[in-house]
Design a protein around this motif. Structure first.
Motif, PDB file in Angstrom:
ATOM      1  N   ARG A  49      36.615  42.781  45.615  1.00  0.00           N
ATOM      2  CA  ARG A  49      35.666  42.135  44.335  1.00  0.00           C
ATOM      3  C   ARG A  49      36.404  40.839  43.805  1.00  0.00           C
ATOM      4  N   TYR A  53      35.777  36.751  44.242  1.00  0.00           N
ATOM      5  CA  TYR A  53      35.502  35.840  42.888  1.00  0.00           C
ATOM      6  C   TYR A  53      36.597  34.633  43.018  1.00  0.00           C
ATOM      7  N   TYR A 284      29.223  43.937  38.643  1.00  0.00           N
ATOM      8  CA  TYR A 284      29.752  42.657  39.690  1.00  0.00           C
ATOM      9  C   TYR A 284      28.729  42.090  40.466  1.00  0.00           C
ATOM     10  N   ARG A 285      27.992  42.846  41.117  1.00  0.00           N
ATOM     11  CA  ARG A 285      26.886  42.545  41.918  1.00  0.00           C
ATOM     12  C   ARG A 285      25.599  41.885  41.046  1.00  0.00           C
ATOM     13  N   GLN A 288      26.629  38.518  40.289  1.00  0.00           N
ATOM     14  CA  GLN A 288      26.692  37.813  41.512  1.00  0.00           C
ATOM     15  C   GLN A 288      25.351  37.228  41.538  1.00  0.00           C
ATOM     16  N   SER A 291      24.706  34.778  39.010  1.00  0.00           N
ATOM     17  CA  SER A 291      25.127  33.580  39.405  1.00  0.00           C
ATOM     18  C   SER A 291      24.690  32.800  40.305  1.00  0.00           C
ATOM     19  N   TRP A 292      23.831  33.479  41.484  1.00  0.00           N
ATOM     20  CA  TRP A 292      23.177  32.789  42.441  1.00  0.00           C
ATOM     21  C   TRP A 292      21.884  31.934  41.573  1.00  0.00           C
TER      22      TRP A 292
END
Length: 317
Positions: A49, A53, A284-285, A288, A291-292
């Motif tokens: 993870r 990052y 975290y996912r 992510q 963030s995309w």
């Protein structure tokens, strides 16, 4: 390390009082106090993870053409999060860690030993780096620039210890606008979590009051240790004026920050045993995915000053 000062995780009232007038002392006391629990508090790990990052942040601002760098120095290493995960991700072969806080250097070196990584360390002021000229191929830092009182001097030191053509990469720094909304979200989340968990049905989610009180006292020192927020264009100019070449700043995290700051604050306010691996991976996912959205949609719509994090890279001429 024999000549380095020992960690001081339990500052006296007199030391805390003095720290309000001395940002460097405040940084030492605050980060020595946090060193033993910092990885848990910020959900830092040294697995897939956080490797993903750290290497993702590095690659997004500096590319990957020069991997691996033979030697690298981290300023303000904390527990070693950035450098150790970059080493595991194949960015760096041999590392050195420095921090103003003896407690953080100690934890970073312990983490490096546990991972079997080739790392040495020193307690050091970023404005007076205790390494020779032209020593490193790379200098990195994560969430450190906003703690350094004299940034022009620090960047001149970074360039001094870099080899000609060497690169620096600093990530995780708060923008002026991003810091304003992140702090407000954190304050609201802390208040809600610590009050809702007073309810009998949720009492098992409440940290002991003495821990909450100690966290609040330590958080008060953030007013002293957090010295700067950044405008990306102004930061680029500062680094160029210090002698950096090929300087470029990039911002990230807008939707991700609006999600991430409440999550991080919630995680800091509840007992760590409640935060299962499943929870951490969910958080975290989700980060992510957002963030995309930031990278592929919002970057084309919003000014870079609105994003929370600024990263900066450049080279020594």
């Amino acid at each position: 390390m024999a000549s380095d000062p020992a960690p001081n995780p339990h500052a006296t009232a007199e030391q805390v009082e003095a720290a309000w007038q001395d940002p460097k002392l405040a940084n030492v006391l605050y980060h020595d106090w946090e060193a033993g629990t910092y990885d848990e508090k910020w959900s830092i790990s040294y697995d897939e993870r956080c490797i993903e990052y750290a290497t993702g942040r590095f690659e997004s601002v500096a590319g990957k053409n020069d991997w691996p760098y033979e030697t690298a120095l981290e300023l303000g290493c904390g527990t070693g999060f950035f450098l150790l995960n970059l080493m595991q991700g194949g960015v760096i072969k041999k590392g050195s860690v420095t921090d103003l806080s003896p407690g953080m250097v100690q934890v970073a070196l312990n983490n490096a030993r546990g991972l079997g990584l080739d790392v040495d360390g020193r307690v050091a002021d970023a404005e007076r780096i205790p390494y020779d000229d032209n020593s490193f191929d790379l200098v990195v830092g994560h969430a450190v620039l906003h703690h350094i009182p004299d940034l022009p001097t620090a960047f001149r030191e970074v360039l001094r210890v870099l080899k000609p053509g060497g690169r620096f990469v600093f990530a995780g720094e708060p923008t002026k606008i991003g810091n304003a909304y992140a702090r407000k979200l954190g304050q609201i989340t802390w208040w809600l979590t610590t009050n809702i968990t007073k309810l009998p049905a949720l009492n098992s989610w409440r940290r002991p009051q003495e821990e909450l009180d100690e966290s609040s006292r330590a958080a008060a020192l953030e007013a002293v240790v957090d010295l700067h927020t950044f405008d990306p264009t102004e930061l680029e100019k500062l680094v160029r004026d210090a002698g950096g070449a090929n300087v470029q700043a990039k911002t990230e995290e807008l939707a991700a920050a609006l999600f991430g700051w409440p999550v991080r604050t919630f995680e800091a306010a509840v007992p760590q045993e409640k935060l299962t691996f499943g929870w951490r991976m969910f958080a975290y996912r989700a980060w992510q995915r957002l963030s995309w959205v930031d990278e592929n949609i919002l970057r084309g719509l919003a000014p870079r000053e609105l994003f929370y994090n600024v990263m900066i890279t450049g080279t020594k001429p």
